[in-house]
Design an enzyme around this catalytic site. Structure first.
Site, mmCIF file in Angstrom:
data_model
loop_
_atom_site.group_PDB
_atom_site.id
_atom_site.type_symbol
_atom_site.label_atom_id
_atom_site.label_comp_id
_atom_site.label_asym_id
_atom_site.label_seq_id
_atom_site.Cartn_x
_atom_site.Cartn_y
_atom_site.Cartn_z
ATOM 1 N N ASP A 187 0.835 -1.201 0.000
ATOM 2 C CA ASP A 187 0.000 0.000 0.000
ATOM 3 C C ASP A 187 0.875 1.258 0.000
ATOM 4 O OD1 ASP A 187 -2.437 -1.523 0.073
ATOM 5 O OD2 ASP A 187 -2.008 -1.921 2.182
ATOM 6 N N HIS A 332 2.489 1.864 -19.332
ATOM 7 C CA HIS A 332 1.989 1.426 -18.025
ATOM 8 C C HIS A 332 3.082 1.363 -16.965
ATOM 9 C CE1 HIS A 332 -0.670 -1.442 -15.564
ATOM 10 N NE2 HIS A 332 -1.429 -0.384 -15.793
ATOM 11 N N LYS A 334 5.520 2.383 -14.056
ATOM 12 C CA LYS A 334 5.412 3.347 -12.949
ATOM 13 C C LYS A 334 6.765 3.384 -12.250
ATOM 14 C CE LYS A 334 1.053 1.098 -12.902
ATOM 15 N NZ LYS A 334 0.424 1.899 -13.875
ATOM 16 N N ASP A 339 18.653 11.090 -8.035
ATOM 17 C CA ASP A 339 19.955 10.982 -7.380
ATOM 18 C C ASP A 339 19.731 11.153 -5.886
ATOM 19 O OD1 ASP A 339 21.234 14.014 -6.674
ATOM 20 O OD2 ASP A 339 19.557 13.968 -8.073
ATOM 21 N N HIS A 372 -7.841 0.138 4.773
ATOM 22 C CA HIS A 372 -8.740 0.220 3.615
ATOM 23 C C HIS A 372 -10.165 0.614 4.008
ATOM 24 C CE1 HIS A 372 -5.577 -1.252 1.073
ATOM 25 N NE2 HIS A 372 -5.489 -2.392 1.724
ATOM 26 N N HIS A 406 -5.551 -1.398 -2.900
ATOM 27 C CA HIS A 406 -4.438 -2.219 -2.401
ATOM 28 C C HIS A 406 -3.403 -2.373 -3.503
ATOM 29 C CE1 HIS A 406 -2.064 -5.215 -0.409
ATOM 30 N NE2 HIS A 406 -2.296 -6.091 -1.356
ATOM 31 N N GLN A 522 -4.060 -7.588 -10.529
ATOM 32 C CA GLN A 522 -5.281 -6.884 -10.926
ATOM 33 C C GLN A 522 -6.098 -7.696 -11.933
ATOM 34 O OE1 GLN A 522 -4.403 -3.181 -12.840
ATOM 35 N NE2 GLN A 522 -6.533 -2.554 -13.037
ATOM 36 N N HIS A 661 -4.889 -3.842 -7.098
ATOM 37 C CA HIS A 661 -4.172 -3.313 -8.252
ATOM 38 C C HIS A 661 -2.754 -3.883 -8.323
ATOM 39 C CE1 HIS A 661 -2.221 -0.042 -10.732
ATOM 40 N NE2 HIS A 661 -3.347 -0.212 -11.402
ATOM 41 N N LYS A 663 0.651 -6.178 -8.688
ATOM 42 C CA LYS A 663 1.243 -7.017 -9.724
ATOM 43 C C LYS A 663 2.457 -7.710 -9.091
ATOM 44 C CE LYS A 663 -0.574 -3.158 -11.835
ATOM 45 N NZ LYS A 663 -1.903 -3.633 -12.042
ATOM 46 N N ASP A 668 7.902 -19.605 -2.890
ATOM 47 C CA ASP A 668 8.612 -20.316 -1.811
ATOM 48 C C ASP A 668 9.197 -19.374 -0.759
ATOM 49 O OD1 ASP A 668 8.019 -22.655 -3.177
ATOM 50 O OD2 ASP A 668 9.966 -22.773 -4.169
ATOM 51 N N GLU A 722 -2.524 -8.254 6.905
ATOM 52 C CA GLU A 722 -3.425 -7.215 6.386
ATOM 53 C C GLU A 722 -4.729 -7.825 5.891
ATOM 54 O OE1 GLU A 722 -3.791 -4.343 2.429
ATOM 55 O OE2 GLU A 722 -1.794 -4.680 3.282
#
Length: 810
Positions: A187, A332, A334, A339, A372, A406, A522, A661, A663, A668, A722
């Site tokens: 989050d 897409h 992000k 520096d 949330h 999330h 997502q 949302h 990814k 393991d 969570e």
């Protein structure tokens, strides 16, 4: 002919075609004149542009470049490294002549799979046949070479990461980097004292990090460069909002902060996706509110260089393909690159590069905490950042529920941070216009070159690799020849060069996995080549990435060996937007087909072993939701939603989904992938949406001899806390049947509480059973009593769209 499962890697080379007869229209002196005239005036076909493709039954897995004006004897000499998980009777080579729109079929050559299934090298001239399987005119043949390596021959199959010498994913553009440091974020923000004590190796406890606070500090402290890419960047949001953790200057918006830094002489460059789509169906569904024009206007005339960059196609596509790329696909990635000061170098003026990579855009609707809340922050941190695109006309003046968010992100330090920087430089050089990138060589006395930030002996050190989905239309500096592309870890297509390494990273991690996989994403759809027909033609869908099929084949292999293995998948209830809309319903339909394909594999494997077990004990799907009782002093909206609307029903029931949302994949407890890429074809293709991800592990915290108890384990346990609102000893071993049964039981209970008519207490946790059932044949069916998501008229199983093209929704 019998089909065989090709699960492994296929090495293929297409050399040439001999004595091809394409009708003679382009041969001779007058044919050349005709081709030149057509090319000059822009009509007709022009010169021949022959290319060849490789198919495994219904799935296109390889494509050569186009050979121009070599109609009789085209020579490609291109090699392919193909990951496969396909049932096929033949490996099919198709020769085509490219047109501005579409292509002309020359013929197909078939190599039976049973010739390669045992690993022998096949090097032969194969007869080219027409659609009726008769030799084409002139008896032309194509020269190919093939060798197949099954997964069992891979020394990493089922082995996990055996040692610190693991070299990373092969055949990729970026190599694995050593001596790195990684911070993991759940989050945008975590309040103090949220996470209970989670023990790690060496007597340490897990300590959560705070994403937007760290990004605020990184931007605030930059002295030379701030580079940002985003699907959306919204100038009006604030990064620091926790009143118990104030920061000097923390009340400033992102836009004002970037203007301030640019005015101080810092080079601030933004690459923001230019949403120029004219596909109204998506806009009206609320999927594209990116503020791109507002962001550009805000920075106009300032020292900040903000470029709106469309998703331009590479040069190799047809007219139709180019229109698809520019109108339907997005940038897409992000990332933030800055520096930064050197750590623990008292008074040093030297600087280093730090990068952030993940799923969180710097825009509205993204700030959230693991609580949330739906209603209780509407008069504080979410009053001016109310995000609810799933109801028509939703607004803060009408009240909640807001859509909680999330997400997962990461901070990268060490040599890996420079790879993220290089990705930005490639993209800016391609679409940024002016050459105003900071010349780092001129700052070599200030900014240190890529070097480890931790010694390999340090128990907190990371090995990290950068992966992408991107092509030459979005990144400069890609090699032009197929040979050079292959050497650089890139895939060559029909005159476009593609970095598809995110999909490769997922495939490798799944194949290595020993005990369990935990996914939050997502979207979850793909491997359409293995879907049942069921009202569609699977070969027309082209959601060909392998991830769902790799997961089900991994589970099947473990069932066959009598070994335990579990896969946990968390997705949103539905993709963001009006849940009844055609686009959302189409995606849910693809998701159902994907789940069903996987469950059928599992049920068949269990049956073959004489086992009568619940397939949800091997593969289980969840979503997230919240439900809150009303508290005294809560925000009271001035207006009300329309009577009997979904908005009103959700407000009265005091519930809504938490939008996943994320990814991310954890394997393991020793390896993690975090990025911007969804588990769908758009993200995994390489030539559709542009994406970026990191994959990393701590070499001193592997699960080789004992369970891994490093940062990745702590991060997963924190996420489970969570979602479940509790910790339990069984959660330490997600591969155990006790763990998956307990998590399934809890999520079933939470779904019952979420969907019940009455509400006496807040929901004790957020992890909900995904509301579908699996029957004895593996078919995904309606969960009893739930055709529709609560408070909506949206079918949970989705509805096939008769008019939206699959390329838009896969």
């Amino acid at each position: 002919m019998a089909q065989h499962l090709l699960h492994g890697t296929l090495h293929a080379t297409i050399y040439e075609v001999d004595d091809l007869h394409t009708g003679g229209l382009r041969s001779g002196f007058f044919g050349k004149i005709l081709a030149n005239v057509e090319e000059t005036i822009g009509v007709g076909k022009g010169e021949t542009q022959l290319y060849a493709t490789i198919d495994l039954q219904r799935a296109r897995v390889g494509r050569t470049r186009k050979i121009k004006d070599e109609a009789k004897n085209p020579k490609w000499y291109e090699s392919f490294h193909i990951y496969c998980a396909h049932l096929a009777s033949d490996i099919i080579f198709t020769v085509k002549d490219d047109n501005p729109i579409g292509a002309t079929l020359i013929g197909r050559a078939y190599v039976p799979v049973d010739q390669v299934i045992h690993g022998e090298e096949v090097d032969q001239w194969v007869e080219i046949l027409d659609n009726d399987r008769n030799p084409i005119h002139g008896g032309s043949k194509i020269h190919v070479k093939l060798q197949y390596f099954g997964v069992e021959a891979d020394r990493n199959w089922n082995q996990g990461i055996k040692s610190a010498k693991f070299p990373g994913v092969p055949y990729t553009f970026f190599s694995q980097r050593q001596g790195c440091k990684v911070s993991l974020y759940q989050d945008a923000h975590i309040p103090d004292n949220f996470v209970p004590r989670i023990p790690l190796a060496g007597g340490k406890n897990y300590e959560p990090q705070r994403c937007w606070e760290d990004i605020f500090d990184a931007i605030s402290n930059a002295q030379h460069m701030i580079y940002i890419t985003g699907w959306s960047v919204y100038t009006e949001i604030a990064l620091v909002r926790d009143s118990r953790r104030p920061k000097p200057g923390g009340d400033v918006t992102v836009g004002e902060l970037l203007k301030k830094k640019a005015s101080e002489g810092v080079r601030v460059l933004l690459l923001v996706w230019d949403d120029r789509t004219s596909v109204d169906v998506l806009k009206k569904d609320g999927l594209m509110a990116t503020h791109d024009e507002e962001t550009e206007n805000f920075f106009r005339g300032s020292d900040v260089h903000c470029i709106l960059c469309p998703r331009n196609p590479d040069d190799g596509g047809s007219i139709v393909q180019n229109l698809q790329v520019s109108a339907m696909f997005t940038h897409h990635q992000k990332i933030v690159v800055v520096d930064s000061e050197m750590p623990s170098r008292g008074g040093s003026q030297m600087r280093r590069i730090v990068s952030f990579v993940g799923g969180i855009d710097l825009c509205d609707g993204r700030y959230d905490t693991p609580f949330h809340s739906l209603f209780r922050t509407l008069d504080t941190v979410h009053h001016d950042d109310f995000h609810q695109p799933n109801f028509t006309g939703a607004a803060i003046t009408k009240g909640g529920p807001r859509e909680p968010w999330h997400d997962i992100h990461s901070r990268l330090e060490g040599p890996i941070a420079w790879d993220v920087l290089y990705n930005f430089e490639q993209r800016w050089s391609k679409q940024g216009g002016k050459d105003i990138l900071v010349k780092l060589r001129e700052l070599s006395d200030i900014i240190i070159t890529p070097s480890p930030v931790m010694f390999q002996e340090d128990h907190d050190v990371w090995n990290v690799q950068l992966f992408r989905s991107i092509d030459g239309g979005a990144a400069a500096g890609f090699p032009e020849s197929p040979e050079a592309a292959a050497e650089a870890g890139l895939v060559s297509g029909k005159d476009n060069i593609i970095d598809r390494s995110i999909q490769d990273a997922y495939i490798h991690a799944i194949r290595r996995a020993k005990d369990f996989i935990y996914i939050e994403n997502q979207y979850f759809l793909g491997s359409s080549f293995a879907w049942a027909a069921d009202g569609i033609t699977p070969e027309d869908i082209n959601a060909l990435h392998l991830i769902p099929k790799e997961l089900s084949l991994k589970i099947v292999s473990k069932i066959e060996k009598g070994e335990k293995f579990r896969v946990y998948v968390v997705v949103p209830m539905w993709p963001e937007g009006l849940p009844e809309s055609a686009s959302v319903q189409a995606i849910l339909d693809w998701q159902r087909r994907t789940m069903q394909m996987m469950y059928k594999d599992i049920v068949q494997a269990l049956r073959a072993q004489g086992l009568e077990e619940d397939p949800r004990n091997y593969l289980t799907f969840f979503c997230l939701g919240n439900r809150e009782v009303k508290k005294e002093g809560e925000y009271e909206p001035a207006e009300r939603p329309d009577a009997d609307s979904s908005y009103m029903k959700a407000q009265e029931a005091r519930r809504f989904m938490i939008y996943v949302h994320t990814k991310m994949m954890i394997v393991d407890d020793e390896y993690i992938i975090i990025g911007s890429a969804n588990i769908n074809q758009r993200s995994m293709d390489g030539a559709r949406d542009s994406e970026i991800a990191m994959g990393g592990y701590q070499p001193h915290h592997l699960s080789h001899r004992q369970p891994a108890r490093g940062q990745i384990h702590g991060f997963r346990m924190s996420l489970w806390y969570e979602h479940l609102g509790m910790l339990d000893e069984t959660f330490l071993d997600p591969s155990s049947v006790e763990c998956i049964e307990k998590v399934n039981r809890i999520s079933d209970k939470y779904w019952d509480l979420y969907s019940s008519e009455s509400l006496e207490h807040d929901l004790p946790g957020h992890l909900l059973r995904y509301p579908v059932d699996v029957d004895g044949e593996g078919d995904v069916t309606e969960f009893p009593g739930f055709e529709f998501f609560p408070d909506t008229k949206a079918r949970i199983l989705g509805t096939k769209s008769d008019y939206l093209p699959p390329i838009l929704t896969t």
